[in-house]
Design a protein around this motif. Structure first.
Motif, short mmCIF file in Angstrom:
data_model
loop_
_atom_site.label_atom_id
_atom_site.label_comp_id
_atom_site.label_asym_id
_atom_site.label_seq_id
_atom_site.Cartn_x
_atom_site.Cartn_y
_atom_site.Cartn_z
N ALA A 102 0.81 -1.21 0.00
CA ALA A 102 0.00 0.00 0.00
C ALA A 102 0.84 1.27 0.00
N PHE A 103 2.14 1.14 0.31
CA PHE A 103 2.96 2.33 0.50
C PHE A 103 4.17 2.32 -0.44
N ALA A 104 4.63 3.53 -0.77
CA ALA A 104 5.74 3.65 -1.70
C ALA A 104 6.91 4.45 -1.15
N ASP A 105 6.68 5.26 -0.10
CA ASP A 105 7.75 6.10 0.43
C ASP A 105 8.91 5.26 0.94
N ALA A 106 10.11 5.52 0.45
CA ALA A 106 11.27 4.70 0.76
C ALA A 106 11.60 4.70 2.25
N ARG A 107 11.51 5.85 2.89
CA ARG A 107 11.84 5.93 4.30
C ARG A 107 10.81 5.18 5.15
N LEU A 108 9.55 5.26 4.76
CA LEU A 108 8.51 4.53 5.48
C LEU A 108 8.72 3.02 5.33
N LEU A 109 9.03 2.57 4.12
CA LEU A 109 9.25 1.14 3.90
C LEU A 109 10.48 0.65 4.64
N GLY A 191 -1.35 13.29 16.96
CA GLY A 191 -1.81 12.03 16.38
C GLY A 191 -3.09 12.16 15.58
N TYR A 192 -3.04 11.78 14.31
CA TYR A 192 -4.22 11.83 13.45
C TYR A 192 -5.06 10.58 13.70
N HIS A 193 -6.32 10.79 14.04
CA HIS A 193 -7.28 9.70 14.26
C HIS A 193 -6.90 8.84 15.46
N MET A 194 -6.06 9.36 16.35
CA MET A 194 -5.62 8.63 17.53
C MET A 194 -5.73 9.55 18.74
N ASN A 195 -5.54 8.99 19.92
CA ASN A 195 -5.53 9.77 21.15
C ASN A 195 -4.32 10.70 21.12
N LYS A 196 -4.56 12.00 21.06
CA LYS A 196 -3.48 12.97 20.89
C LYS A 196 -2.64 13.15 22.16
N LYS A 197 -3.04 12.52 23.26
CA LYS A 197 -2.23 12.57 24.47
C LYS A 197 -1.14 11.51 24.46
N HIS A 198 -1.31 10.53 23.61
CA HIS A 198 -0.39 9.39 23.65
C HIS A 198 0.21 9.04 22.29
N TRP A 199 -0.26 9.66 21.21
CA TRP A 199 0.22 9.32 19.87
C TRP A 199 0.61 10.59 19.10
N VAL A 200 1.55 10.43 18.20
CA VAL A 200 1.89 11.49 17.25
C VAL A 200 1.87 10.89 15.84
N THR A 201 1.69 11.75 14.88
CA THR A 201 1.75 11.37 13.47
C THR A 201 3.05 11.90 12.88
N VAL A 202 3.78 11.03 12.21
CA VAL A 202 5.11 11.38 11.71
C VAL A 202 5.16 11.22 10.19
N LEU A 203 5.78 12.20 9.53
CA LEU A 203 6.07 12.10 8.10
C LEU A 203 7.47 11.51 7.96
N PRO A 204 7.61 10.23 7.66
CA PRO A 204 8.94 9.62 7.57
C PRO A 204 9.85 10.30 6.55
N SER A 205 9.27 10.83 5.48
CA SER A 205 10.09 11.45 4.44
C SER A 205 10.82 12.69 4.93
N ARG A 206 10.39 13.23 6.08
CA ARG A 206 11.02 14.44 6.62
C ARG A 206 11.87 14.18 7.87
N MET A 207 12.15 12.92 8.14
CA MET A 207 12.91 12.60 9.35
C MET A 207 14.02 11.61 9.03
N GLU A 208 15.14 11.73 9.70
CA GLU A 208 16.27 10.83 9.50
C GLU A 208 15.92 9.42 10.01
N SER A 209 16.56 8.43 9.39
CA SER A 209 16.27 7.04 9.72
C SER A 209 16.51 6.74 11.19
N GLY A 210 17.60 7.26 11.74
CA GLY A 210 17.91 6.99 13.14
C GLY A 210 16.84 7.49 14.08
N ALA A 211 16.35 8.68 13.82
CA ALA A 211 15.29 9.26 14.66
C ALA A 211 14.00 8.46 14.54
#
Length: 227
Positions: A102-109, A191-211
């Motif tokens: 379902a996904f194509a983003d290299a960092r996400l995969l 967090g999108y569609h999640m409890n915002k007190k306990h979840w965050v939504t991350v764009l993998p394409s904008r973050m380093e692999s280690g992080a």
């Protein structure tokens, strides 16, 4: 991965549980298959625990790797036969051991592969009406620790870009004390569609692999706790 394998396996993900029934053997932390192609040629296919495939064709008479079948424009009965047999084998592996991705983003995969390799388990597509949403969960208590999905950029405050364009994201659990410092509006969002007190939504394409790996490790650990 060579160009032929990349074309055949484009937007497909390995199902590790199906490799041994197909004929792969488990050895040295990976799955290995050796199959004859034609004449003295054989193919060696290796798939690691992250689902990454590598392959080569070997000349049995010399023990050397054969690569002419990968050269665009190379013709002739022999090279054509090797190429056809190689494509046929990869096609069978793709059909029996891979599923649509379902996904194509290299960092996400890459992140999915990291999580699968370290913690085991497969992406679970739980909802038929949302085929671009999948979860990873702990094996012991079955709690989710990562949710992968495609979300319109307009639903992520401060994301930028075309608001109707779908972005590939991952939702992860975070420590409540760290939440205010994480959501900066560039790579990490409430967090999108999640409890915002306990979840965050991350764009993998904008973050380093280690992080990204650190966030997954933290989320996996937090999923073990009772809330």
């Amino acid at each position: 991965m060579d160009r032929i394998a990349a074309e055949i396996l484009y937007m497909k993900s390995a199902e590790l549980s199906k490799l041994e029934p197909f004929g792969f053997e488990r050895a040295d932390g990976a799955y290995r298959l050796v199959r004859p192609l034609c004449a003295d040629m054989s193919a060696e296919i290796v798939i690691d625990d992250s689902g990454r495939l590598s392959s080569r064709v070997v000349d049995g008479a010399t023990g050397d790797e054969y690569t002419l079948h990968l050269v665009p424009g190379s013709e002739g009965e022999f090279v054509g036969g090797v190429r056809s047999a190689y494509e046929r084998l990869l096609g069978e592996i793709a059909r029996d051991c891979f599923r649509p991705q379902a996904f194509a983003d290299a960092r996400l995969l890459e992140l999915v592969g990291y999580a699968r390799g370290k913690y085991g388990g497969e992406l679970e597509f739980l909802w038929k009406d949302t085929p671009d949403c999948a979860v990873l969960r702990r094996g012991d208590n079955k709690k989710w620790y990562a949710v992968f999905m495609r979300v319109a950029r307009g639903r992520l405050q401060g994301c930028g870009g075309d608001p109707d364009e779908k972005a590939e994201v991952v939702n992860v659990r975070v420590d409540c004390d760290e939440l205010p410092g994480l959501c900066g509006g560039y790579a990490v969002f409430p967090g999108y569609h999640m409890n915002k007190k306990h979840w965050v939504t991350v764009l993998p394409s904008r973050m380093e692999s280690g992080a990204l790996r650190s966030l997954i490790d933290c989320s996996y650990a937090l999923a073990a706790k009772k809330r």
